[in-house]
Design a protein around this motif. Structure first.
Motif, PDB file in Angstrom:
ATOM      1  N   ASP A 328      40.108  39.188  35.817  1.00 15.26           N
ATOM      2  CA  ASP A 328      39.579  38.755  34.487  1.00 15.26           C
ATOM      3  C   ASP A 328      40.317  39.454  33.419  1.00 15.26           C
ATOM      4  OD1 ASP A 328      37.358  37.340  35.616  1.00 15.26           O
ATOM      5  OD2 ASP A 328      35.823  38.986  35.336  1.00 15.26           O
ATOM      6  N   HIS A 329      41.236  40.349  33.775  1.00 16.30           N
ATOM      7  CA  HIS A 329      42.105  41.023  32.823  1.00 16.30           C
ATOM      8  C   HIS A 329      43.531  40.675  33.016  1.00 16.30           C
ATOM      9  CE1 HIS A 329      38.458  43.785  32.513  1.00 16.30           C
ATOM     10  NE2 HIS A 329      39.143  44.212  31.409  1.00 16.30           N
ATOM     11  N   ILE A 330      43.941  39.650  33.749  1.00 15.72           N
ATOM     12  CA  ILE A 330      45.285  39.337  34.056  1.00 15.72           C
ATOM     13  C   ILE A 330      45.846  38.916  32.665  1.00 15.72           C
ATOM     14  CG2 ILE A 330      46.651  37.684  34.902  1.00 15.72           C
ATOM     15  CD1 ILE A 330      45.324  37.660  37.588  1.00 15.72           C
ATOM     16  N   PHE A 331      45.050  37.945  31.947  1.00 14.59           N
ATOM     17  CA  PHE A 331      45.828  37.363  30.817  1.00 14.59           C
ATOM     18  C   PHE A 331      45.695  38.390  29.573  1.00 14.59           C
ATOM     19  CE2 PHE A 331      44.833  33.738  33.451  1.00 14.59           C
ATOM     20  CZ  PHE A 331      46.233  33.098  33.271  1.00 14.59           C
ATOM     21  N   ASP A 332      44.732  39.408  29.536  1.00 13.54           N
ATOM     22  CA  ASP A 332      45.003  40.301  28.572  1.00 13.54           C
ATOM     23  C   ASP A 332      46.294  41.187  28.781  1.00 13.54           C
ATOM     24  OD1 ASP A 332      42.465  39.911  27.719  1.00 13.54           O
ATOM     25  OD2 ASP A 332      41.461  41.501  28.909  1.00 13.54           O
ATOM     26  N   VAL A 333      46.860  41.441  29.874  1.00 16.67           N
ATOM     27  CA  VAL A 333      48.014  42.002  30.162  1.00 16.67           C
ATOM     28  C   VAL A 333      49.143  41.121  30.000  1.00 16.67           C
ATOM     29  CG1 VAL A 333      49.542  43.002  31.934  1.00 16.67           C
ATOM     30  CG2 VAL A 333      46.964  43.610  31.999  1.00 16.67           C
ATOM     31  N   LEU A 334      48.973  39.935  30.562  1.00 16.76           N
ATOM     32  CA  LEU A 334      50.130  38.971  30.210  1.00 16.76           C
ATOM     33  C   LEU A 334      50.238  38.772  28.626  1.00 16.76           C
ATOM     34  CD1 LEU A 334      49.721  36.369  32.987  1.00 16.76           C
ATOM     35  CD2 LEU A 334      51.496  37.965  33.064  1.00 16.76           C
ATOM     36  N   ASN A 335      49.300  38.383  28.002  1.00 20.31           N
ATOM     37  CA  ASN A 335      49.483  38.320  26.554  1.00 20.31           C
ATOM     38  C   ASN A 335      49.970  39.577  25.865  1.00 20.31           C
ATOM     39  OD1 ASN A 335      48.577  35.568  26.705  1.00 20.31           O
ATOM     40  ND2 ASN A 335      46.433  36.060  26.526  1.00 20.31           N
ATOM     41  N   TYR A 336      49.775  40.820  26.336  1.00 18.78           N
ATOM     42  CA  TYR A 336      50.156  42.020  25.466  1.00 18.78           C
ATOM     43  C   TYR A 336      51.353  42.110  25.642  1.00 18.78           C
ATOM     44  CZ  TYR A 336      50.049  46.184  23.075  1.00 18.78           C
ATOM     45  OH  TYR A 336      50.390  47.413  22.138  1.00 18.78           O
ATOM     46  N   ILE A 337      52.064  41.650  26.788  1.00 18.05           N
ATOM     47  CA  ILE A 337      53.615  42.286  27.291  1.00 18.05           C
ATOM     48  C   ILE A 337      54.345  41.187  26.179  1.00 18.05           C
ATOM     49  CG2 ILE A 337      55.203  41.801  28.936  1.00 18.05           C
ATOM     50  CD1 ILE A 337      53.211  42.514  31.060  1.00 18.05           C
ATOM     51  N   ASP A 338      55.422  41.889  25.704  1.00 17.01           N
ATOM     52  CA  ASP A 338      56.320  41.471  24.840  1.00 17.01           C
ATOM     53  C   ASP A 338      57.722  41.443  25.259  1.00 17.01           C
ATOM     54  OD1 ASP A 338      56.902  44.024  24.281  1.00 17.01           O
ATOM     55  OD2 ASP A 338      56.166  44.097  22.158  1.00 17.01           O
ATOM     56  N   GLU A 339      57.909  41.888  26.465  1.00 20.10           N
ATOM     57  CA  GLU A 339      59.161  41.913  27.340  1.00 20.10           C
ATOM     58  C   GLU A 339      58.885  41.846  28.752  1.00 20.10           C
ATOM     59  OE1 GLU A 339      63.468  44.164  26.980  1.00 20.10           O
ATOM     60  OE2 GLU A 339      61.912  45.641  28.018  1.00 20.10           O
ATOM     61  N   PRO A 340      59.463  40.946  29.464  1.00 19.27           N
ATOM     62  CA  PRO A 340      59.081  40.695  30.910  1.00 19.27           C
ATOM     63  C   PRO A 340      58.831  41.986  31.767  1.00 19.27           C
ATOM     64  CG  PRO A 340      60.673  39.066  30.545  1.00 19.27           C
ATOM     65  CD  PRO A 340      60.422  39.847  29.117  1.00 19.27           C
ATOM     66  N   PHE A 341      57.732  42.222  32.398  1.00 15.58           N
ATOM     67  CA  PHE A 341      57.491  43.675  33.066  1.00 15.58           C
ATOM     68  C   PHE A 341      56.497  43.317  34.117  1.00 15.58           C
ATOM     69  CE2 PHE A 341      55.009  47.232  33.607  1.00 15.58           C
ATOM     70  CZ  PHE A 341      55.973  48.265  34.078  1.00 15.58           C
ATOM     71  N   ALA A 342      56.836  43.293  35.278  1.00 12.23           N
ATOM     72  CA  ALA A 342      56.047  42.792  36.530  1.00 12.23           C
ATOM     73  C   ALA A 342      55.528  43.644  37.401  1.00 12.23           C
ATOM     74  CB  ALA A 342      56.827  41.370  37.005  1.00 12.23           C
ATOM     75  N   ASP A 343      55.292  44.965  37.110  1.00  9.11           N
ATOM     76  CA  ASP A 343      54.601  45.985  37.945  1.00  9.11           C
ATOM     77  C   ASP A 343      53.379  45.499  37.907  1.00  9.11           C
ATOM     78  OD1 ASP A 343      53.309  48.191  39.157  1.00  9.11           O
ATOM     79  OD2 ASP A 343      54.872  49.543  38.267  1.00  9.11           O
ATOM     80  N   SER A 344      52.691  45.008  39.079  1.00 11.13           N
ATOM     81  CA  SER A 344      51.386  44.508  39.002  1.00 11.13           C
ATOM     82  C   SER A 344      50.436  45.555  38.778  1.00 11.13           C
ATOM     83  CB  SER A 344      51.134  43.526  40.406  1.00 11.13           C
ATOM     84  OG  SER A 344      51.306  44.573  41.736  1.00 11.13           O
ATOM     85  N   SER A 345      50.814  46.799  39.238  1.00 11.79           N
ATOM     86  CA  SER A 345      49.657  47.945  39.118  1.00 11.79           C
ATOM     87  C   SER A 345      49.460  48.114  37.735  1.00 11.79           C
ATOM     88  CB  SER A 345      50.304  49.287  39.555  1.00 11.79           C
ATOM     89  OG  SER A 345      51.360  49.686  39.022  1.00 11.79           O
ATOM     90  N   ALA A 346      50.130  47.571  36.538  1.00 14.90           N
ATOM     91  CA  ALA A 346      49.760  47.548  35.177  1.00 14.90           C
ATOM     92  C   ALA A 346      48.240  46.800  35.132  1.00 14.90           C
ATOM     93  CB  ALA A 346      50.912  46.737  34.177  1.00 14.90           C
ATOM     94  N   LEU A 347      47.943  45.958  35.878  1.00 17.68           N
ATOM     95  CA  LEU A 347      46.441  45.417  35.805  1.00 17.68           C
ATOM     96  C   LEU A 347      45.406  46.396  35.907  1.00 17.68           C
ATOM     97  CD1 LEU A 347      47.114  42.020  37.918  1.00 17.68           C
ATOM     98  CD2 LEU A 347      46.668  42.500  35.387  1.00 17.68           C
ATOM     99  N   ALA A 348      45.658  47.410  36.749  1.00 18.25           N
ATOM    100  CA  ALA A 348      44.788  48.628  37.231  1.00 18.25           C
ATOM    101  C   ALA A 348      44.816  49.369  36.111  1.00 18.25           C
ATOM    102  CB  ALA A 348      44.988  49.229  38.562  1.00 18.25           C
ATOM    103  N   VAL A 349      46.217  49.996  35.615  1.00 17.24           N
ATOM    104  CA  VAL A 349      46.297  50.938  34.672  1.00 17.24           C
ATOM    105  C   VAL A 349      45.531  50.154  33.328  1.00 17.24           C
ATOM    106  CG1 VAL A 349      47.615  51.994  33.197  1.00 17.24           C
ATOM    107  CG2 VAL A 349      48.140  51.734  35.366  1.00 17.24           C
ATOM    108  N   ASN A 350      45.529  49.197  33.060  1.00 20.94           N
ATOM    109  CA  ASN A 350      44.916  48.479  31.862  1.00 20.94           C
ATOM    110  C   ASN A 350      43.544  48.546  32.022  1.00 20.94           C
ATOM    111  OD1 ASN A 350      44.726  46.503  29.434  1.00 20.94           O
ATOM    112  ND2 ASN A 350      43.670  45.304  30.758  1.00 20.94           N
ATOM    113  N   ILE A 351      42.731  48.424  32.933  1.00 18.14           N
ATOM    114  CA  ILE A 351      41.446  48.491  32.918  1.00 18.14           C
ATOM    115  C   ILE A 351      41.091  49.869  32.966  1.00 18.14           C
ATOM    116  CG2 ILE A 351      39.396  48.281  34.361  1.00 18.14           C
ATOM    117  CD1 ILE A 351      40.717  45.734  35.726  1.00 18.14           C
TER     118      ILE A 351
END
Length: 634
Positions: A328-351
């Motif tokens: 449910d938070h994938i697009f929150d992360v994708l929409n906030y990123i303003d330079e390509p950054f694909a460490d997927s653990s960012a999803l957990a850090v975001n929550i």
């Protein structure tokens, strides 16, 4: 903790862009939701977004001026030793109107000039304008905890905490293909380059000074690593442990200063447990926060976090998540990123940041310990490869077997096979090439194949090799793991780990403080010999040994494994239409004109095959880039 942006104009054409100042601060509202401020002079515009941590009154608002009106500052970060610095300035006759570290920073610059940077203990990015000289002084902290981007052309210099604030100024959006090539290998972009030509990341420990139309960029700090001094370290191992505990206790205590609620992340690993144990010496019933994974018991470490929480009687909260919560938070992360950054653990850090922010405004974390003290599996692999011996040779001899067996990060056996294959390949490489292999998800050849042939011709091979050589310059064939760690501090920490935490915490208006990255701790860590950090049985040896008396023994009896976001499951189910019909569709790839359609098809075929191996990391990198492209380049 805040967000800053600004512009210095050299001429009338440059001054035209000052009108975009408010748009730039609006773009980074989440970094500072409490207030905003702007300052405009003849050639300068300075903008600020405030997240109030110290002195919550209007006296702490920025831009902040000295009493004469000559100097103006915008500041992002925290100076943890500001009370001592303030006291010394008061003894010299300086007076203060606020209780902020911002005012101390400004007065210190006025009193001492550029040399004052070495007195600062904290993390920061700031700009100070001198109206009389019409000069601008910009600086970034030693480790790069706080970001700062800079764009320069003949008319102006623009700076900001995030790329979205740079874009609000109207800078050119010209793709840096070498940065994209690096990204396809690493899943992040190594500084000082960025995804755009002309936009650079001010290096950690550097300042930039504009005066009389000239721009000077200079290093004011570098990690003091000297092989000879390491070899002749006079401290015994026992003395080293005692010194580490002392320095870490001081670092944690410094980071407890706050006028708002404060807590600590507690994952159940050694690093965050050390932070909680030390913070509990100085704070009763510390707020601690953990994430649990209901659907992924292999990765759930909350029982270990609870042992630490119980031992230190913390006010502990567990956020128990399902895979749906993450999705449910994938697009929150994708929409906030303003330079390509694909460490997927960012999803957990975001929550984690989002949930933690509901209870506190500041959180301590254990980031940096792995890079300083050899805590990753790759460090053990590299160490064992350098040692050689029967086991290493046996793994190399079995290379054909590792090549054909199924590999995956999501199971114990699959992950072991993956590690054995990388180990066997690493045995055949030089120290430099092995480091690069262990740092990347995709090798150079496979990454290059993704580009259209017409794009490959314009890639800039010489520039790529120059950047790669710079990254690897401190690794030598006769070196040891300390060189690997030194390189990790400049590549992995500065471009992956710290940006991940900064982006995701700031997306939720949460300040995260990192005691392991106190410069006293970092300087000390690079006086220690390899043998104090790693041997054939233990990673992060000195940290584990030094703090063993403070931590539950159970923490030492289980393997470390970081959380792996269930990307593969999503790609084959919920996100499949996004891959097949949108971001990686033949139609979109053709219209975009960057990637080779046939190679993308091969990746998709492997993704949906019975043996996808680690393809999901590459696919995630492409999804992140394509989503970024649609938002910022179309």
């Amino acid at each position: 903790m805040c967000g800053i942006s600004g512009i210095y104009a050299f001429n009338e054409a440059g001054r035209h862009f000052i009108g975009n100042l408010k748009a730039s601060t609006d773009a980074i509202e989440k970094r500072g939701p409490d207030s905003q401020g702007h300052f405009v002079s003849s050639c300068v515009g300075l903008g600020h977004r405030r997240l109030s941590i110290l002195d919550l009154t209007a006296d702490g608002s920025q831009p902040m001026h000295d009493e004469t009106g000559r100097y103006t500052i915008v500041f992002n970060g925290e100076i943890f030793n500001f009370p001592e610095l303030k006291k010394k300035l008061q003894e010299k006759g300086h007076t203060f109107q606020s209780q902020t570290d911002t005012e101390v920073l400004l007065k210190l610059y006025i009193h001492e000039g550029k040399g004052f940077l070495k007195k600062l203990n904290g993390f920061f990015a700031f700009a100070i304008y001198d109206r009389e000289e019409e000069s601008l002084f910009i600086a970034r902290d030693r480790m790069g905890v706080k970001p700062l981007l800079v764009y320069k052309d003949n008319d102006k210099v623009i700076f900001a905490s995030e790329m979205k604030a740079m874009l609000a100024f109207g800078i050119p959006r010209k793709l840096d293909l070498v940065s994209l090539y690096n990204y396809l290998q690493l899943n992040y972009i190594p500084g000082p380059a960025s995804i755009f030509k002309g936009v650079k990341k001010l290096r950690p420990g550097y300042y930039l000074h504009i005066r009389n139309g000239k721009i000077m960029t200079k290093a004011w700090y570098k990690i003091p690593y000297d092989k000879k001094k390491v070899k002749n370290n006079p401290l015994s191992y026992d003395q080293q442990q005692k010194e580490l505990v002392k320095l870490m206790d001081e670092a944690v205590q410094r980071r407890l200063i706050s006028d708002v609620p404060l807590g600590a992340f507690l994952s159940g690993g050694i690093d965050s447990s050390v932070i909680v144990a030390l913070a509990s010496r100085h704070t009763e019933h510390l707020n601690t926060f953990s994430i649990g994974y209901k659907d992924e018991p292999f990765f759930d470490e909350t029982k270990y976090a609870k042992l630490v929480a119980d031992k230190y009687k913390t006010n502990h909260t567990v956020f128990s998540l399902t895979n749906n919560d993450l999705y449910d938070h994938i697009f929150d992360v994708l929409n906030y990123i303003d330079e390509p950054f694909a460490d997927s653990s960012a999803l957990a850090v975001n929550i984690l940041s989002k949930r933690t922010r509901e209870k506190v405004t500041v959180a301590l974390s254990g980031d940096g310990a792995d890079e300083l003290f050899a805590g990753y599996n790759k460090h053990m692999g590299d160490y064992l490869m350098r040692q050689g011996g029967f086991k290493a040779e046996a793994l190399l001899a079995l290379s054909p077997l590792w090549d054909v067996l199924p590999k995956s990060r999501n199971s114990f056996i699959g992950n072991k096979v993956r590690q054995f294959q990388r180990f066997a390949k690493g045995m055949t490489l030089s120290n430099k090439d092995r480091y690069w292999q262990l740092a990347t998800f995709t090798d150079e050849k496979d990454a290059k194949k993704l580009f259209k042939k017409s794009v490959t011709k314009t890639l800039g091979k010489r520039l790529y090799l120059k950047r790669r050589k710079k990254i690897l310059e401190h690794i030598h064939q006769d070196g040891d793991i300390n060189e690997v760690l030194y390189t990790d501090m400049h590549l992995v920490l500065q471009n992956d780990m710290l940006p991940k935490v900064d982006l995701m915490s700031m997306a939720n208006s949460l300040e995260v403080r990192t005691p392991f990255l106190d410069y006293n701790v970092v300087n000390f860590a690079f006086t220690l010999p390899e043998s104090s950090k790693i041997d054939s049985k233990m990673k992060k040896k000195i940290v584990q040994d030094a703090f063993r008396p403070m931590l539950p023994e159970e923490l030492y009896k289980r393997p470390k494994h970081g959380f792996e976001v269930p990307l593969l499951k999503w790609f084959r189910n919920e996100l499949r239409p996004l891959i097949t019909d949108e971001l990686l569709s033949d139609q979109f790839i053709e219209a975009q004109g960057l990637f080779d359609v046939d190679e993308i098809r091969k990746l998709k075929a492997k993704l949906f095959s019975n043996n996808p191996e680690d393809i999901h990391a590459r696919i995630w990198g492409l999804i992140v880039f394509q989503h970024w492209w649609k938002k910022w380049m179309q």
